[in-house]
Design a protein around this motif. Structure first.
Motif, PDB file in Angstrom:
ATOM      1  N   GLN A  58       0.817  -1.213   0.000  1.00 31.27           N
ATOM      2  CA  GLN A  58       0.000   0.000   0.000  1.00 31.27           C
ATOM      3  C   GLN A  58       0.849   1.261   0.000  1.00 31.27           C
ATOM      4  OE1 GLN A  58      -3.379   0.075  -0.363  1.00 31.27           O
ATOM      5  NE2 GLN A  58      -3.008  -2.087  -0.753  1.00 31.27           N
ATOM      6  N   GLN A  59       1.939   1.234   0.779  1.00 32.25           N
ATOM      7  CA  GLN A  59       2.760   2.436   0.910  1.00 32.25           C
ATOM      8  C   GLN A  59       4.187   2.134   0.484  1.00 32.25           C
ATOM      9  OE1 GLN A  59       2.043   3.317   5.094  1.00 32.25           O
ATOM     10  NE2 GLN A  59       0.802   5.055   4.475  1.00 32.25           N
ATOM     11  N   CYS A  60       4.790   3.117  -0.176  1.00 33.60           N
ATOM     12  CA  CYS A  60       6.191   3.002  -0.571  1.00 33.60           C
ATOM     13  C   CYS A  60       6.769   4.409  -0.717  1.00 33.60           C
ATOM     14  CB  CYS A  60       6.334   2.214  -1.870  1.00 33.60           C
ATOM     15  SG  CYS A  60       5.636   3.042  -3.301  1.00 33.60           S
ATOM     16  N   GLN A  61       8.089   4.460  -0.775  1.00 30.65           N
ATOM     17  CA  GLN A  61       8.781   5.736  -0.954  1.00 30.65           C
ATOM     18  C   GLN A  61       9.938   5.516  -1.918  1.00 30.65           C
ATOM     19  OE1 GLN A  61       8.003   8.838   0.491  1.00 30.65           O
ATOM     20  NE2 GLN A  61       9.505   9.557  -0.981  1.00 30.65           N
ATOM     21  N   HIS A  62       9.889   6.194  -3.069  1.00 36.16           N
ATOM     22  CA  HIS A  62      10.990   6.128  -4.035  1.00 36.16           C
ATOM     23  C   HIS A  62      12.048   7.163  -3.665  1.00 36.16           C
ATOM     24  CE1 HIS A  62       7.836   4.172  -6.473  1.00 36.16           C
ATOM     25  NE2 HIS A  62       8.834   3.608  -7.119  1.00 36.16           N
ATOM     26  N   SER A  63      13.295   6.768  -3.754  1.00 36.28           N
ATOM     27  CA  SER A  63      14.424   7.677  -3.572  1.00 36.28           C
ATOM     28  C   SER A  63      15.261   7.583  -4.850  1.00 36.28           C
ATOM     29  CB  SER A  63      15.232   7.251  -2.346  1.00 36.28           C
ATOM     30  OG  SER A  63      16.419   7.989  -2.268  1.00 36.28           O
ATOM     31  N   ILE A  64      15.316   8.660  -5.604  1.00 37.58           N
ATOM     32  CA  ILE A  64      15.959   8.646  -6.914  1.00 37.58           C
ATOM     33  C   ILE A  64      17.456   8.905  -6.766  1.00 37.58           C
ATOM     34  CG2 ILE A  64      15.968   9.681  -9.212  1.00 37.58           C
ATOM     35  CD1 ILE A  64      13.363   8.107  -8.278  1.00 37.58           C
ATOM     36  N   THR A  65      18.254   8.048  -7.423  1.00 31.23           N
ATOM     37  CA  THR A  65      19.710   8.179  -7.397  1.00 31.23           C
ATOM     38  C   THR A  65      20.222   8.899  -8.645  1.00 31.23           C
ATOM     39  OG1 THR A  65      19.824   6.103  -6.169  1.00 31.23           O
ATOM     40  CG2 THR A  65      21.872   6.896  -7.140  1.00 31.23           C
ATOM     41  N   LEU A  86      13.661   1.788  -3.609  1.00 29.18           N
ATOM     42  CA  LEU A  86      12.237   1.700  -3.315  1.00 29.18           C
ATOM     43  C   LEU A  86      12.089   1.128  -1.916  1.00 29.18           C
ATOM     44  CD1 LEU A  86       9.246   1.724  -4.109  1.00 29.18           C
ATOM     45  CD2 LEU A  86       9.617  -0.461  -5.255  1.00 29.18           C
ATOM     46  N   GLN A  87      11.602   1.965  -0.992  1.00 28.93           N
ATOM     47  CA  GLN A  87      11.402   1.539   0.394  1.00 28.93           C
ATOM     48  C   GLN A  87       9.933   1.198   0.597  1.00 28.93           C
ATOM     49  OE1 GLN A  87      13.929   1.344   2.959  1.00 28.93           O
ATOM     50  NE2 GLN A  87      12.264   0.105   3.773  1.00 28.93           N
ATOM     51  N   LEU A  88       9.669  -0.058   0.915  1.00 25.96           N
ATOM     52  CA  LEU A  88       8.297  -0.482   1.189  1.00 25.96           C
ATOM     53  C   LEU A  88       8.017  -0.344   2.670  1.00 25.96           C
ATOM     54  CD1 LEU A  88       8.112  -3.701  -1.027  1.00 25.96           C
ATOM     55  CD2 LEU A  88       7.496  -1.356  -1.626  1.00 25.96           C
ATOM     56  N   ALA A  89       6.800   0.051   2.998  1.00 26.12           N
ATOM     57  CA  ALA A  89       6.405   0.221   4.404  1.00 26.12           C
ATOM     58  C   ALA A  89       6.572  -1.100   5.140  1.00 26.12           C
ATOM     59  CB  ALA A  89       4.965   0.704   4.487  1.00 26.12           C
ATOM     60  N   GLY A  90       7.221  -1.054   6.306  1.00 26.55           N
ATOM     61  CA  GLY A  90       7.402  -2.240   7.127  1.00 26.55           C
ATOM     62  C   GLY A  90       8.602  -3.089   6.766  1.00 26.55           C
ATOM     63  N   GLN A  92      12.738  -3.550   6.211  1.00 28.85           N
ATOM     64  CA  GLN A  92      13.963  -2.940   6.729  1.00 28.85           C
ATOM     65  C   GLN A  92      14.873  -2.430   5.610  1.00 28.85           C
ATOM     66  OE1 GLN A  92      16.144  -5.510   9.370  1.00 28.85           O
ATOM     67  NE2 GLN A  92      17.749  -4.019   9.739  1.00 28.85           N
ATOM     68  N   HIS A  93      14.980  -3.207   4.530  1.00 27.04           N
ATOM     69  CA  HIS A  93      15.919  -2.874   3.457  1.00 27.04           C
ATOM     70  C   HIS A  93      15.181  -2.356   2.224  1.00 27.04           C
ATOM     71  CE1 HIS A  93      19.170  -4.656   5.729  1.00 27.04           C
ATOM     72  NE2 HIS A  93      18.430  -5.743   5.908  1.00 27.04           N
ATOM     73  N   ALA A  94      15.752  -1.343   1.601  1.00 23.87           N
ATOM     74  CA  ALA A  94      15.190  -0.804   0.364  1.00 23.87           C
ATOM     75  C   ALA A  94      15.552  -1.717  -0.805  1.00 23.87           C
ATOM     76  CB  ALA A  94      15.723   0.604   0.114  1.00 23.87           C
ATOM     77  N   LEU A  95      14.705  -1.725  -1.820  1.00 26.65           N
ATOM     78  CA  LEU A  95      14.956  -2.461  -3.057  1.00 26.65           C
ATOM     79  C   LEU A  95      15.538  -1.495  -4.072  1.00 26.65           C
ATOM     80  CD1 LEU A  95      11.481  -4.238  -3.206  1.00 26.65           C
ATOM     81  CD2 LEU A  95      13.638  -5.255  -2.457  1.00 26.65           C
ATOM     82  N   LYS A  96      16.516  -1.959  -4.854  1.00 20.40           N
ATOM     83  CA  LYS A  96      17.078  -1.123  -5.912  1.00 20.40           C
ATOM     84  C   LYS A  96      16.266  -1.370  -7.192  1.00 20.40           C
ATOM     85  CE  LYS A  96      21.707  -0.725  -4.055  1.00 20.40           C
ATOM     86  NZ  LYS A  96      21.347   0.517  -3.395  1.00 20.40           N
ATOM     87  N   PHE A  97      16.036  -0.294  -7.951  1.00 20.55           N
ATOM     88  CA  PHE A  97      15.263  -0.429  -9.180  1.00 20.55           C
ATOM     89  C   PHE A  97      15.843   0.437 -10.290  1.00 20.55           C
ATOM     90  CE2 PHE A  97      13.504   3.474  -7.576  1.00 20.55           C
ATOM     91  CZ  PHE A  97      13.140   4.193  -8.704  1.00 20.55           C
ATOM     92  N   SER A  98      15.482   0.075 -11.517  1.00 20.55           N
ATOM     93  CA  SER A  98      15.756   0.883 -12.706  1.00 20.55           C
ATOM     94  C   SER A  98      14.461   1.001 -13.484  1.00 20.55           C
ATOM     95  CB  SER A  98      16.800   0.219 -13.600  1.00 20.55           C
ATOM     96  OG  SER A  98      18.035   0.125 -12.934  1.00 20.55           O
ATOM     97  N   GLN A  99      14.250   2.162 -14.087  1.00 20.18           N
ATOM     98  CA  GLN A  99      13.042   2.374 -14.876  1.00 20.18           C
ATOM     99  C   GLN A  99      13.378   3.279 -16.050  1.00 20.18           C
ATOM    100  OE1 GLN A  99       9.705   3.490 -12.465  1.00 20.18           O
ATOM    101  NE2 GLN A  99       8.237   2.901 -14.040  1.00 20.18           N
TER     102      GLN A  99
END
Length: 123
Positions: A58-65, A86-90, A92-99
């Motif tokens: 439901q909740q996430c926070q993108h942090s752009i590099t 990409l940090q998902l609510a709940g 501990q570790h953020a996921l790395k992504f490319s788009q």
């Protein structure tokens, strides 16, 4: 407008909307738009938004590099490549992504997403 400034403005709009109201992304796509999400191809604004709103969080926070852009073709399109976390609510570790986004101009002078390819980056 400067292509780098345009790409940066688009990225800020896209991810702030994704993080706060995914259904609001519908206006950035059209019927001919295509999203490839982790290898799954989805076409059309309604189908793309249905996919994005059905993701299992439901909740996430993108942090752009990084944001890189290039002009694309005589029609005035633009390629925008984004990497980040990409940090998902709940979680501990953020996921790395490319788009990657292929933006095309509209008759009204703005842009829409013609192609969108998303991948998580696993170490």
């Amino acid at each position: 407008m400067d292509p780098d400034a345009l790409a940066k403005a688009f990225v800020e709009l896209y991810y702030s909307t994704f993080d706060s109201n995914r259904a609001g992304l519908a206006s950035l796509y059209q019927d001919g738009s295509m999203l490839t999400f982790e290898g799954q191809k989805i076409q059309g604004s309604q189908n793309i938004v249905a996919k994005l709103t059905s993701l299992p969080f439901q909740q996430c926070q993108h942090s752009i590099t990084t944001v890189d852009c290039q002009p694309s073709g005589p029609a005035g399109g633009m390629l925008v490549f984004v990497s980040g976390n990409l940090q998902l609510a709940g979680e501990q570790h953020a996921l790395k992504f490319s788009q990657m986004f292929h933006l095309m101009p509209t008759q009204q002078g703005s842009f829409y997403v013609y192609n969108d390819i998303f991948r998580l980056n696993y170490a």
